[in-house]
Design an enzyme around this catalytic site. Structure first.
Site, short mmCIF file in Angstrom:
data_model
loop_
_atom_site.label_atom_id
_atom_site.label_comp_id
_atom_site.label_asym_id
_atom_site.label_seq_id
_atom_site.Cartn_x
_atom_site.Cartn_y
_atom_site.Cartn_z
N LYS A 179 0.81 -1.22 0.06
CA LYS A 179 -0.06 -0.01 0.06
C LYS A 179 0.99 1.36 0.01
O LYS A 179 1.50 1.81 0.86
CB LYS A 179 -0.93 0.00 1.21
CG LYS A 179 -2.29 0.64 1.16
CD LYS A 179 -2.05 2.11 0.84
CE LYS A 179 -1.89 2.83 2.11
NZ LYS A 179 -1.65 4.47 1.65
N GLU A 255 9.14 1.84 11.29
CA GLU A 255 10.24 2.67 11.25
C GLU A 255 9.53 3.95 11.27
O GLU A 255 8.86 4.38 10.37
CB GLU A 255 11.02 2.49 9.74
CG GLU A 255 12.54 2.98 9.96
CD GLU A 255 12.38 4.69 9.44
OE1 GLU A 255 12.07 5.45 10.38
OE2 GLU A 255 12.56 4.87 8.27
N CYS A 289 13.78 10.41 7.44
CA CYS A 289 13.43 10.17 8.87
C CYS A 289 14.46 10.44 9.99
O CYS A 289 14.24 10.63 11.05
CB CYS A 289 13.05 8.72 8.80
SG CYS A 289 14.25 7.57 8.00
N GLU A 386 8.91 16.29 15.40
CA GLU A 386 9.49 16.12 14.11
C GLU A 386 8.68 16.98 13.14
O GLU A 386 7.47 17.08 12.75
CB GLU A 386 9.19 14.64 13.70
CG GLU A 386 9.81 14.21 12.34
CD GLU A 386 9.72 13.00 12.02
OE1 GLU A 386 8.68 12.25 12.08
OE2 GLU A 386 10.63 12.28 11.63
#
Ligand code: NAI
Ligand code: MG
Length: 488
Positions: A179, A255, A289, A386
């Site tokens: 997906k 992750e 990331c 973040e």
């Protein structure tokens, strides 16, 4: 000229199909906000069809399960050969969909290719063991593919993360339903087409585009999916783990990004520290990331460093990511664009000193200037959350104890970095920083031979490295009864 969009349907059981609902959704070019294409919008019914195809392909007598592991490795390499053949097309399409710079995506895709070849080489090195079990038995272990895997992807490195997850699952002998992120549905479809050309058996690799709360959630709660591997936000990572637990205790690899500290000691070589710090936060427009989003600089060199960091940020040439001369492209979509600008406003309001950038560039597309804030303190929002954008936040420290405490004082733990010329300092920080990867006098270096993943809320499990396949395998112990007595 923009690359042509050739595939827009769902890819299920080696066939191109429309969504059962007939729905489509637009995918946008972040350079100018125009629609690249409309792609089929999968939902629960389409996920059901894809999982059912993947389950059939995983049957013990299927061509996939009867194939030797070395043959699987060969097939994966054939697939990767085709990716290399179509490198330029894939690379341009990636930029069309997510705005990744020409130079960045070429680096990403080359790395994806070498990772895929490395992981394929592990396919026929899965080994069990004989055990020294008590009793009159012969006992050994088998490592076997876990089953149908749901792979839920983010938009910040679509080809790289597609290949990292898909190839690992396939090398282990699993079948997959992918997906992709709704912002970047296009390159996954080209990769599906290449898997067909490489002659993967039907149902082994399926791609269902669609949205997170619909298609993604259906995959995460499907009772016939044995494992989910996900890269994205912490928030959704937690939802996926809950859905996995509530449905059938799927195996889960997550992750989930970070708020990675990069520490510049007073003995650091600034000629390398400044450019690496800029690369660490501005690469891929900060949509990385492991971005170095908390930059701790020693008080003794603070002013000098800040001055150089601002100079460096100003040299980045903002422009169309298709142009090989551009250093800095657009954010992926309007949501992320607004979110990043919102963080910049918060930074200003909470008292950080804006030294360069901070504004939108032009009136079309989602460009934001490379931004540098100095005098950031740990309690500010821009030092805690973040941002996933081109915002360098510089903080000051004056002792090793102070900075180590502060660097580790976060719910994240994906990456960290240290610039120093002292071996002791480098080794001590590498030991005590709470992160899945620590870089010393470098940043963003990745290699398929080394494992990757997060401490704390940055994730669960590891990807890549020599044990990459373990996350897609179950271990089984076998006991064979032996006669108590043999012969006379
Ligand atoms: P997201 O976590 O919502 O999306 C990532 C993937 O998860 C997409 O494929 C999405 O469709 C899917 N998804 C969303 N909701 C789901 C659900 N309920 N069940 C199953 N799948 C679902 O990330 P988003 O909204 O694109 O970005 C938000 C923030 O996440 C970013 O600002 C950034 O901080 C972080 N992020 C981190 C990434 C990383 O590399 N670790 C990559 C992308 C985003
Ligand atoms: Mg989201």
């Amino acid at each position: 000229m923009a690359p042509q969009v050739k595939y827009t349907k769902l890819f299920i059981d080696n066939k191109w199909v429309d969504a059962k609902s007939g729905k489509t959704f637009p995918t946008i070019n972040p350079h100018d906000g125009s629609v690249n294409a409309k792609v089929a919008e999968g939902d629960k019914a389409d996920i059901d069809a894809a999982v059912s195809a993947a389950k059939k392909a995983f049957h013990r007598n299927s061509p996939w399960r009867l194939m030797n592991a070395s043959e699987r490795a060969k097939l994966i390499n054939k697939f990767v050969d085709l990716i290399e053949r179509d490198f330029d097309y894939l690379s341009e399409l990636e930029t069309l969909d997510n705005g990744t710079l020409c130079r960045t995506r070429q680096m990403f895709i080359s790395m994806a290719i070498s990772s895929a070849r490395y992981i394929a080489s592990l396919a026929d090195k899965v080994e069990g063991a004989t055990t020294s079990a008590d009793g009159e038995v012969f006992s050994y272990t088998l490592k076997q593919p876990v089953g149908v895997c749901g792979l839920i992807l983010p938009w910040n490195g679509p080809i790289f993360i597609f290949l990292a997850k898909v190839v690992t699952a396939l090398a282990a002998g699993c079948t997959v339903v992918v997906k992709p992120a709704e912002q970047t549905p296009l390159t996954a479809l080209v990769l599906a087409a290449l898997s067909l050309e490489a002659s993967f058996p039907p149902g082994v690799l399926n791609v269902v585009n669609g949205f997170g709360p619909t298609a993604g959630a259906a995959l995460a709660s499907h009772p016939d999916v044995a494992k989910i591997s996900f890269t994205g936000s912490v928030e959704v990572g937690k939802l996926i783990q809950q859905a996995s637990g509530a449905s059938n205790l799927k195996r889960v690899t997550l992750e989930l990004g970070g708020k990675s500290p990069l520490i510049i000691m007073d003995d650091a070589n600034l000629d390398i520290a400044v450019p690496y710090a800029a690369h660490g936060i501005f690469a891929n427009q900060g949509q990385v990331c492991v971005a170095a989003s908390r930059l701790y600089v020693h008080a003794k060199i603070y002013d000098k460093f800040v001055e150089k960091a601002v100079e460096m940020a100003k040299t980045l040439k903002i422009g169309n990511p298709m142009d090989p001369e551009s250093h800095h492209g657009p954010q992926v979509d309007e949501d992320m664009f607004k979110k990043v600008l919102g963080y910049i406003e918060k930074g200003k309001k909470e008292g950080a000193r804006l030294l360069t950038g901070g504004k939108r560039v032009g009136n079309t597309g989602y460009y934001i200037e490379p931004t540098v804030f100095a005098d950031v303190t740990d309690n500010m929002t821009i030092a805690k959350e973040e941002i996933f954008g081109p915002v360098q936040s510089i903080l000051k420290f004056d002792s090793v104890d102070d900075v180590l405490e502060r660097a580790n004082n976060t719910t994240y733990g994906l990456a960290a970095g240290i610039f120093t010329t002292s071996l002791d300092t480098a080794l001590q920080f590498s030991k005590h920083l709470e992160a899945g990867v620590v870089w010393v006098n470098t940043y963003l270096h990745m290699s398929p031979q080394a494992p990757f993943g997060g401490f704390k809320q940055s994730g669960l499990g590891r990807e890549m490295g020599p044990k990459a396949l373990e996350a897609y395998l179950e271990e089984k112990s076998v006991y064979i009864n032996l006669p108590k007595k043999f012969g006379n």
